[in-house]
Design an enzyme around this catalytic site. Structure first.
Site, PDB file in Angstrom:
ATOM      1  NE  ARG A  12       0.387   1.796   4.290  1.00 44.99           N
ATOM      2  CZ  ARG A  12       1.662   2.065   4.344  1.00 44.99           C
ATOM      3  NH1 ARG A  12       2.386   2.205   3.245  1.00 44.99           N
ATOM      4  NH2 ARG A  12       2.278   2.202   5.517  1.00 44.99           N
ATOM      5  CG  ASP A  21      -3.099   3.536  11.810  1.00 44.74           C
ATOM      6  OD1 ASP A  21      -2.322   4.256  12.474  1.00 44.74           O
ATOM      7  OD2 ASP A  21      -2.759   2.422  11.337  1.00 44.74           O
ATOM      8  CB  SER A 110       6.900  -5.732   2.545  1.00 46.64           C
ATOM      9  OG  SER A 110       7.668  -5.249   3.608  1.00 46.64           O
ATOM     10  CG  ASP A 150       0.249  -0.458   7.023  1.00 47.71           C
ATOM     11  OD1 ASP A 150      -0.162   0.671   6.718  1.00 47.71           O
ATOM     12  OD2 ASP A 150       1.302  -0.642   7.644  1.00 47.71           O
TER      13      ASP A 150
HETATM   14  C1  GLA Z   1       2.885   2.038   9.858  1.00 42.36           C
HETATM   15  C2  GLA Z   1       1.829   1.290  10.653  1.00 42.36           C
HETATM   16  C3  GLA Z   1       0.426   1.849  10.373  1.00 42.36           C
HETATM   17  C4  GLA Z   1       0.385   3.365  10.521  1.00 42.36           C
HETATM   18  C5  GLA Z   1       1.537   3.998   9.742  1.00 42.36           C
HETATM   19  C6  GLA Z   1       1.618   5.486   9.958  1.00 42.36           C
HETATM   20  O1  GLA Z   1       2.742   1.780   8.487  1.00 42.36           O
HETATM   21  O2  GLA Z   1       1.846  -0.068  10.278  1.00 42.36           O
HETATM   22  O3  GLA Z   1      -0.497   1.233  11.238  1.00 42.36           O
HETATM   23  O4  GLA Z   1       0.389   3.748  11.864  1.00 42.36           O
HETATM   24  O5  GLA Z   1       2.793   3.434  10.096  1.00 42.36           O
HETATM   25  O6  GLA Z   1       0.492   6.099   9.425  1.00 42.36           O
END
Ligand code: GLA
Length: 365
Positions: A12, A21, A110, A150
């Protein structure tokens, strides 16, 4: 011999809305056409796991791994696989082969891609939300306190669309990415590992600020910040509150095709992540400045947790040629999540020799 099965989980790119989040705020990520494929040859009682990214290393995982062992398991990259196995409880073990078109540790998720691919393979979870919760719990069992951003988009994203997520209600809305926009991801080359990066510190700081404000930061307003005496906590909270406002603005701007406004919000997001949230690095700041100075770019920001990793750029189609940059870069397209275009995991008819991206399938009967 039992059929070999495979599934692909997309990575993503978060267009905007970072560190929101776990504060029950808003984000606007997209699942992308780079991902991780896991092939499973079922049989036997435990798992043997190999990964293209770690040639020569072989992980052995019991079919019912104990939670307490997960943070000690070697090699480290196999911990998440073991954690998903411990939650998904597949009926049999076998050989798992992991291959990826995603750069590891670059902030393109990943690990969530592996998690959702395994859920699709094992038939664990049902809805994107259920799959995302299972993957989040798996990450937590390996000691990484991530939010739902994610795995939710890696499971439930939709081709051609970004996913507007409200983490308070987990309501989602698919927002079309306009024709006139291209999303380019550029790797800063610096790596972060969320087990070592101060990610957990940010989660704790936000929890402390929320306790003082009296509500989750994603649901707070700018007026709530006045009562925060500690300047560091006030900056952290200000980032979350203003970032949620920017996410709302960017989703609305994308929906009406206003790329100049969407791009300006990406720029503001980077500044806020750098100054208020302090998760940028000199390399990321320099890369963002360089990319923004190029003609045809609407906006750029670090994407994901920060502390290294990638920059996402919103640009005019063709304005930024990934091959012409002096570092790895990808023109990415919004793709379906691992659960497919309908979000329900309907199996695809593809064969393992030519896996349709981001779906699950089987061969051999
Ligand atoms: C990482 C975490 C997500 C989120 C991002 C920041 O990717 O896995 O849950 O907190 O950082 O937005």
């Amino acid at each position: 011999m039992p059929a070999q099965r495979w599934a692909t989980g997309p990575g993503r790119v978060n267009l905007i809305g970072d560190h929101t989040d776990y504060n029950l705020g808003l984000a606007l990520p997209l699942a992308v056409d780079l991902g991780v494929t896991v092939a499973w040859e079922p049989g036997g009682d435990g798992f043997t796991v190999v990964s293209d990214a770690y040639p020569g290393e072989v992980a052995r995982i019991p079919r019912r791994p104990e939670t307490a062992t997960l943070t000690r398991l070697e090699p480290v990259w196999a911990r998440l696989v073991a954690a998903v196995v411990s939650l998904a409880r597949p009926a049999t073990g076998g050989v798992l082969r992991v291959s990826s078109t995603l750069p590891a540790g670059a902030g393109l998720s990943s690990s969530a891609a592996v998690g959702v691919a395994l859920c699709a393979l094992f038939g664990a979870g049902g809805t994107p939300e259920e799959v995302a919760r299972l993957c989040q719990e798996a990450e937590h069992r390996t000691g990484v306190p991530v939010g739902l951003l994610d795995p939710l988009v890696c499971a439930g994203g939709r081709r051609g669309h970004a996913l507007l997520v409200d983490f308070a209600s987990l309501a989602t809305e698919h927002v079309p990415v306009p024709e006139g926009a291209e999303v380019v991801v550029v790797d800063s080359g610096t790596r972060r590992d969320l087990r070592n990066a101060p990610y957990a510190d940010r989660v704790a700081e936000c929890a402390a600020a929320a306790a003082r404000v009296g509500r989750p930061l994603g649901l707070a307003g700018e007026d709530d910040l006045a009562g925060l005496a500690d300047p560091r906590l006030r900056r952290r909270a200000r980032h979350v509150v203003t970032e949620c406002r920017r996410v709302r603005g960017a989703a609305a701007a994308l929906a009406r095709g206003d790329l100049a406004v969407a791009g300006a919000l990406l720029d503001e997001s980077h500044a806020s992540l750098a100054t208020d949230f302090e998760v940028s690095t000199p390399e990321l700041d320099a890369l963002v400045a360089d990319l923004r100075a190029r003609p045809g770019t609407f906006g750029a920001r670090l994407t994901g947790a920060g502390f290294g990793g990638c920059v996402v750029v919103l640009a005019e189609p063709g304005a930024l040629d990934p091959a012409g940059l002096d570092r790895p870069a990808w023109r990415v397209r919004a793709a379906d999540g691992a659960l497919g275009p309908t979000g329900d995991g309907s199996p695809s008819a593809a064969t393992p020799s030519a896996p349709a991206p981001h779906r699950a399938g089987s061969a051999g009967g």
